[in-house]
Write an enzyme that holds these catalytic residues in place. Structure first.
Site, PDB file in Angstrom:
ATOM      1  N   HIS B  29       0.828  -1.211   0.000  1.00  0.00           N
ATOM      2  CA  HIS B  29       0.000   0.000   0.000  1.00  0.00           C
ATOM      3  C   HIS B  29       0.865   1.264   0.000  1.00  0.00           C
ATOM      4  O   HIS B  29       0.892   2.017   0.983  1.00  0.00           O
ATOM      5  CB  HIS B  29      -0.916  -0.012   1.221  1.00  0.00           C
ATOM      6  CG  HIS B  29      -1.875  -1.167   1.247  1.00  0.00           C
ATOM      7  ND1 HIS B  29      -1.495  -2.442   1.575  1.00  0.00           N
ATOM      8  CD2 HIS B  29      -3.199  -1.234   0.959  1.00  0.00           C
ATOM      9  CE1 HIS B  29      -2.544  -3.253   1.498  1.00  0.00           C
ATOM     10  NE2 HIS B  29      -3.586  -2.556   1.128  1.00  0.00           N
ATOM     11  N   SER B  32      -1.157   4.745   0.440  1.00  0.00           N
ATOM     12  CA  SER B  32      -1.622   4.995   1.812  1.00  0.00           C
ATOM     13  C   SER B  32      -0.460   5.365   2.716  1.00  0.00           C
ATOM     14  O   SER B  32      -0.662   5.934   3.794  1.00  0.00           O
ATOM     15  CB  SER B  32      -2.300   3.743   2.371  1.00  0.00           C
ATOM     16  OG  SER B  32      -3.349   3.321   1.537  1.00  0.00           O
ATOM     17  N   GLY B 115      -3.835  -4.087  11.294  1.00  0.00           N
ATOM     18  CA  GLY B 115      -4.196  -4.519   9.942  1.00  0.00           C
ATOM     19  C   GLY B 115      -5.684  -4.800   9.844  1.00  0.00           C
ATOM     20  O   GLY B 115      -6.257  -4.790   8.771  1.00  0.00           O
ATOM     21  N   ASN B 177      -6.819  11.228   4.184  1.00  0.00           N
ATOM     22  CA  ASN B 177      -6.465  11.302   2.759  1.00  0.00           C
ATOM     23  C   ASN B 177      -7.682  11.131   1.858  1.00  0.00           C
ATOM     24  O   ASN B 177      -7.552  10.981   0.655  1.00  0.00           O
ATOM     25  CB  ASN B 177      -5.331  10.316   2.418  1.00  0.00           C
ATOM     26  CG  ASN B 177      -5.726   8.866   2.560  1.00  0.00           C
ATOM     27  OD1 ASN B 177      -6.915   8.524   2.514  1.00  0.00           O
ATOM     28  ND2 ASN B 177      -4.754   7.993   2.729  1.00  0.00           N
ATOM     29  N   HIS B 253      -5.347   2.239  -4.713  1.00  0.00           N
ATOM     30  CA  HIS B 253      -5.212   1.685  -3.366  1.00  0.00           C
ATOM     31  C   HIS B 253      -4.632   0.273  -3.416  1.00  0.00           C
ATOM     32  O   HIS B 253      -5.006  -0.536  -4.254  1.00  0.00           O
ATOM     33  CB  HIS B 253      -6.593   1.624  -2.689  1.00  0.00           C
ATOM     34  CG  HIS B 253      -6.553   1.038  -1.310  1.00  0.00           C
ATOM     35  ND1 HIS B 253      -6.420   1.816  -0.174  1.00  0.00           N
ATOM     36  CD2 HIS B 253      -6.606  -0.250  -0.876  1.00  0.00           C
ATOM     37  CE1 HIS B 253      -6.411   1.030   0.886  1.00  0.00           C
ATOM     38  NE2 HIS B 253      -6.522  -0.232   0.489  1.00  0.00           N
ATOM     39  N   GLU B 356     -17.057  -3.985  24.763  1.00  0.00           N
ATOM     40  CA  GLU B 356     -16.205  -5.172  24.850  1.00  0.00           C
ATOM     41  C   GLU B 356     -15.001  -5.078  23.932  1.00  0.00           C
ATOM     42  O   GLU B 356     -13.938  -5.630  24.234  1.00  0.00           O
ATOM     43  CB  GLU B 356     -17.028  -6.429  24.532  1.00  0.00           C
ATOM     44  CG  GLU B 356     -18.156  -6.714  25.515  1.00  0.00           C
ATOM     45  CD  GLU B 356     -19.405  -5.852  25.308  1.00  0.00           C
ATOM     46  OE1 GLU B 356     -19.474  -5.150  24.271  1.00  0.00           O
ATOM     47  OE2 GLU B 356     -20.297  -5.868  26.165  1.00  0.00           O
ATOM     48  N   PHE B 381     -21.330 -11.976  25.258  1.00  0.00           N
ATOM     49  CA  PHE B 381     -20.934 -10.663  24.759  1.00  0.00           C
ATOM     50  C   PHE B 381     -19.476 -10.620  24.315  1.00  0.00           C
ATOM     51  O   PHE B 381     -19.033  -9.636  23.719  1.00  0.00           O
ATOM     52  CB  PHE B 381     -21.239  -9.579  25.796  1.00  0.00           C
ATOM     53  CG  PHE B 381     -22.679  -9.609  26.238  1.00  0.00           C
ATOM     54  CD1 PHE B 381     -23.674  -9.959  25.334  1.00  0.00           C
ATOM     55  CD2 PHE B 381     -23.049  -9.323  27.537  1.00  0.00           C
ATOM     56  CE1 PHE B 381     -25.013 -10.017  25.719  1.00  0.00           C
ATOM     57  CE2 PHE B 381     -24.376  -9.375  27.934  1.00  0.00           C
ATOM     58  CZ  PHE B 381     -25.364  -9.723  27.027  1.00  0.00           C
ATOM     59  N   GLN B 417     -28.646 -13.842  25.894  1.00  0.00           N
ATOM     60  CA  GLN B 417     -27.668 -13.780  26.991  1.00  0.00           C
ATOM     61  C   GLN B 417     -26.896 -15.088  27.181  1.00  0.00           C
ATOM     62  O   GLN B 417     -26.070 -15.203  28.083  1.00  0.00           O
ATOM     63  CB  GLN B 417     -28.367 -13.453  28.322  1.00  0.00           C
ATOM     64  CG  GLN B 417     -29.444 -12.394  28.245  1.00  0.00           C
ATOM     65  CD  GLN B 417     -28.915 -11.019  27.945  1.00  0.00           C
ATOM     66  OE1 GLN B 417     -28.109 -10.495  28.692  1.00  0.00           O
ATOM     67  NE2 GLN B 417     -29.344 -10.423  26.839  1.00  0.00           N
ATOM     68  N   ARG B 463     -23.443 -19.347  35.750  1.00  0.00           N
ATOM     69  CA  ARG B 463     -24.261 -18.444  36.546  1.00  0.00           C
ATOM     70  C   ARG B 463     -24.693 -19.100  37.858  1.00  0.00           C
ATOM     71  O   ARG B 463     -24.575 -18.514  38.923  1.00  0.00           O
ATOM     72  CB  ARG B 463     -25.490 -18.052  35.736  1.00  0.00           C
ATOM     73  CG  ARG B 463     -26.468 -17.195  36.504  1.00  0.00           C
ATOM     74  CD  ARG B 463     -27.529 -16.602  35.593  1.00  0.00           C
ATOM     75  NE  ARG B 463     -28.420 -15.767  36.357  1.00  0.00           N
ATOM     76  CZ  ARG B 463     -29.571 -16.183  36.891  1.00  0.00           C
ATOM     77  NH1 ARG B 463     -29.964 -17.422  36.698  1.00  0.00           N
ATOM     78  NH2 ARG B 463     -30.314 -15.369  37.598  1.00  0.00           N
TER      79      ARG B 463
END
Lengths: 609, 609
Positions: B29, B32, B115, B177, B253, B356, B381, B417, B463
């Protein structure tokens, strides 16, 4: 009863019913419900245009509870509009009840499952996009957000996209009750902090006292005067509002009230008010896109073509044949080749920029309105959206995700860009289909097949060109496989880039007098247990090779498929075990031990052992 | 050469070397890289305080290339400071080279792999938190961000957290850019749109022409005057700057320049300038936290305790014993019980609110400075952060993630959940360890063990309360298992909540004259292949039961472990197959077919078949 009294009474009823439902369940989130009761009472009484008796009416507004834990409030609203009765309300969270702990589309008035925070607003963007760009109907999308969930980056992706797309049919009701599960949120009652962020993203904002019915009314009326900007109503509220024992108290999250009887008395007792939301009016005709027809492309055997490019060509053609097919991409459409669809069907293409969570969320919202989304980005970056993909399955959503640039075979870009966990990730999604074609004609058939497949379908495509192996008339049913070579000594199983490697290995083994059966296991889930079983019974050993980590991918799919039918077999799984770096595809396939040479060596070893 | 000339020449060298490296690689790249060359030239010359000869000096500043695809620029910087030579620069992207397509910590000056876009800034928050709250050293963290990646919600999580934590040792250099991979970004050169967002989150912002060396210098000098706010330097730049054929052009690109020779000539030719970043000075003593000592807690057999609570108690005690242990939680510390650590060691506890991705990213940054993070939230989660977990493995990061509330056994809260894909997800992480204890003493030992374990360790907690099954002196090595009951007819394998179910099933089977062996397979990865092998050889069938989807979890770990050693065996895998709803834990375990009755039935069927 005048309007203000009625709304106050209705809000108190919603609170009482939230307390009652949670008490009956012995669990739930009454205090998170009580903070937003005034907002919902006003919304139901004169603003929400939704005919609850005709949930499929395309003119209906949509209501999304992004704070899904406020389900007692949602179900109390359903009772207040007459959609569920009091007896059902009190089945909240019971086994078999439609009124689950967090809302799911088991209920006809729930478009999408919520409960993983920060998902409702980006899904709302999808619904609002459907209204604006596809259905072309004036329905509105109301999303009730918690303040705690505004910490999720996905909500900011939604703010950005809604602002950029000028979705003035989208209203976020932000219930700023200050308290999270364990303490105060980052911004407490600083409404201005939310307003500044939303304004920066191009939203209109109104800051109100969320318990002042007049202020709520004035704010909701703003939705009737769209001005090209989505609307955020930022409401300061109190958690547990109306019951002194819990109001604005820490430690009262996610549990029934200790003394529900006293709480109900404090709230003025049980009521049985009914509210009738405005029925939508006007033309109910959804816009449709003309399907010009035409055939799906076919490819000449021997031609070299990357499956990602075949994907793009087929998707474009599918768009010609079906007006309901739409495409979304995460700003890599010239890599995934969804740009071919974009250029042919710009009205049905959605540029989601580099925000994979919003991409999947938008697809959830769009498919809830009956559209058929195809999503694409690099396989590796789909990991960014795993929570949304997981929840899409709970929403019983139907769409196809194409992950390109899979595995070490991408070569020089290195491990950050290599999808090496995508098969495991998608196999572990409820009701999913996982496909990994090795040539263009196979890709074509599978893309067409998933367009009618229920659930989440995943199609893994490759970066590099591969020879067209199959004729255009061969069939590749989902759940099938292709025996590419018969043999009775050993079975070599590959998919995608390892198919040519397995074929080459078989050719090398043949020169040594070893007859290898070669199976192209393009359908990783469901897997073709019949063919696997025969291979286990008829050949001495099975070697699998996959451009994926050893866990959860092709090898384990084969093991699982055999075990399901009680067929034990010696299976030798070749997969990527060490962290790859950069290199040519050939160097990296060799280093990972999944090229033809490694497959042949594993076969020899299996037969020797 | 005066400073301005030197910096201009240095920037041109960085561009030329980016072009050369990409040309040598045949990919990469360069454009960039070219947009940010002036920013980097100024940063290296007088602002970055980093002794490249002593990358472990704790006083060093940290430089994170969030836009990891600008690796040619980063490596050209490394050459300009003398850290790599020209010959190595030209190995860019070659097999075996340290200079991979995207930066990884294979290089001593790279803290973390980048990346996957949108990760560098949240990781930078972690590094800045380490400086401020743990190391207590004045080093600074510079993060080069692309404009395209600002669309990732994770960058907004980072802006929020950095503002909230007042990290004025953090500087984001946003290289605007304008052009993404396929087109213009959402905001183009509208610097104000980025500034408004960052300001709303409590940042100082400077908008500059990113090719004006005087403006860059003035902006960088702002970092020397910290005022309690992180600093965002928002720089308008041109992609491909300096080469007319690609400057500000779409379609350029991610590919080498077509005519590198002409491009290098246009840039003034190859140079060999050296720049010496300022070496850090001052006290190099990192702050340490006193370890008061004490024992890890033990639990009395027969006591009822949820493994999540045991986790919290052990973590608190571990914090007493080790000053390097830290904890992060996603605003559910009273559910995961990391609140016990928070209350005992507030200086080492990080409240990450409901974000998270930022939680995992912060852990990546914190562990890069030698701290030992334990992260916790609901297992479900963690899917939100899968891309960060995947990339943490590429960063060769070491930390432990505890996922609570796993499986249908959580009961009434419903499927949103229920962590039902966490085992598959973590097994498919490179170098990971996956543990699933069933009682408090086992949890205690495993928490202690992972504190020294390299890589990403995952601990699944439950739990509901479960009986303490094991004595405090029993040992549970990683990679081991526990045979709870001997038997030669059939083997029942469980982990976590299915352990008591398997034991009950064995008791029921015993009354029928069937002797079942029961294995507690608490170490899901690595898996105890020796014990599995003996079970396969010594008993007639194996039944596995897991509170997880059928794909990628315990059952397939068993199949994989057996296959690895060439032991085929009939394995019957019980797992969650249908979408669960709400209900009691017992109802849901029964419905899923993973309770004692289902396990016993499967064993009978296996023996009959």
């Amino acid at each position: 009863m005048d309007q203000t009294t009625f709304r106050h009474e209705l809000a108190q009823q919603l609170r009482v019913d939230s307390v009652r439902a949670s008490d009956a369940a012995g669990s739930g989130h009454p205090t998170s419900s009580m903070s937003a009761a005034d907002l919902m009472a006003c919304l139901l009484d004169g603003h929400l245009r939704l005919d609850f008796t005709r949930p499929d009416d395309p003119r209906n507004d949509h209501l999304v509870f992004s704070k899904g834990h406020a389900s007692p409030l949602l179900y109390s609203c359903f009772k207040a509009v007459g959609a569920v009765d009091d007896a059902e309300l009190l089945t909240f969270r019971a086994f078999g009840s439609r009124l689950q702990g967090h809302p799911t589309p088991v209920l006809p008035w729930v478009d999408v499952a919520t409960g993983s925070l920060g998902q409702g607003l980006p899904v709302g963007v999808g619904l609002a996009l459907a209204a604006r760009r596809l259905d072309r109907l004036p329905y509105r999308v109301w999303v009730l957000c918690g303040d705690g969930e505004m910490a999720e980056g996905s909500t900011w992706e939604a703010l950005e996209h809604a602002g950029h797309e000028q979705l003035d049919n989208l209203v976020a009701l932000i219930d700023v009750n200050r308290l999270g599960q364990t303490g105060e949120t980052m911004h407490g009652w600083n409404l201005e902090s939310y307003a500044a962020r939303a304004q920066a993203a191009g939203w209109r904002t109104v800051e109100i006292d969320g318990h002042d019915l007049a202020q709520i009314e004035a704010a909701l009326e703003r939705a009737d005067e769209p001005d090209g900007r989505p609307l955020a109503i930022i409401a300061a509220t109190k958690k547990g509002r109306g019951v002194a024992a819990v109001e604005d108290q820490l430690g009262a999250h996610g549990k029934p009230l200790k003394d529900p009887r006293e709480a109900i008395a404090e709230l003025g007792g049980v009521r049985d008010l009914r509210v009738s939301p405005t029925a939508p009016t006007g033309d109910s005709t959804r816009h449709t896109f003309t399907a010009a027809g035409g055939q799906l492309p076919t490819f000449d055997p021997g031609e070299q073509l990357a499956t990602r490019k075949a994907y793009g060509q087929v998707l474009e053609a599918l768009g010609n044949r079906r007006g309901d097919v739409i495409a979304l991409d995460g700003e890599v459409s010239n890599s995934t080749f969804s740009e071919l669809f974009r250029d042919a069907h710009p009205e049905r293409y959605f540029e989601m920029f580099i925000s994979e969570q919003q991409m999947v969320a938008a697809a959830i919202g769009l498919q809830a309105r009956g559209w058929r989304p195809f999503l694409s980005t690099f396989a590796a970056f789909l990991t960014r959206a795993y929570d949304f993909i997981r929840m899409a399955a709970v929403s019983e959503a139907d769409f196809c995700v194409a992950g390109s640039h899979a595995g070490v075979a991408i070569g020089e870009d290195g491990p950050s860009q290599m999808g090496l966990e995508d098969l495991a990730m998608f196999r572990a999604v409820h009701g999913s289909t996982v496909l990994y074609p090795c040539d263009a004609n196979q890709t074509a058939q599978l893309v067409a097949a998933v367009a009618d497949r229920p659930g989440i379908s995943y199609l893994r495509t490759n970066r590099g060109a591969t020879p067209v192996r199959y004729g255009p008339d061969e069939e590749f049913p989902i759940g099938g496989s292709k025996v590419l070579r018969e043999g009775s000594d050993v079975t070599l199983i590959g998919a995608g880039v390892t198919v040519p490697e397995a074929v080459s290995a078989a050719e090398a083994l043949a020169t040594e007098g070893i007859e290898a059966r070669v199976i192209d296991l393009y359908s990783v889930k469901p897997v073709d247990t019949g063919t696997l079983r025969r291979a286990a019974e008829e050949t001495g050993a099975i070697v699998t090779a996959e451009d994926h980590w050893g866990a959860g991918g092709l090898g384990e799919a084969v093991l699982g498929g055999l075990a399901e039918h009680g067929v034990p077999a010696p299976v030798h799984s070749l997969a990527v075990r060490d962290l790859p770096g950069s290199g040519t595809p050939a160097e990296l396939l060799q280093q990972a031990g999944i090229d033809a040479e490694a497959i042949a060596a594993a076969a020899r070893k299996a037969l020797a052992g």
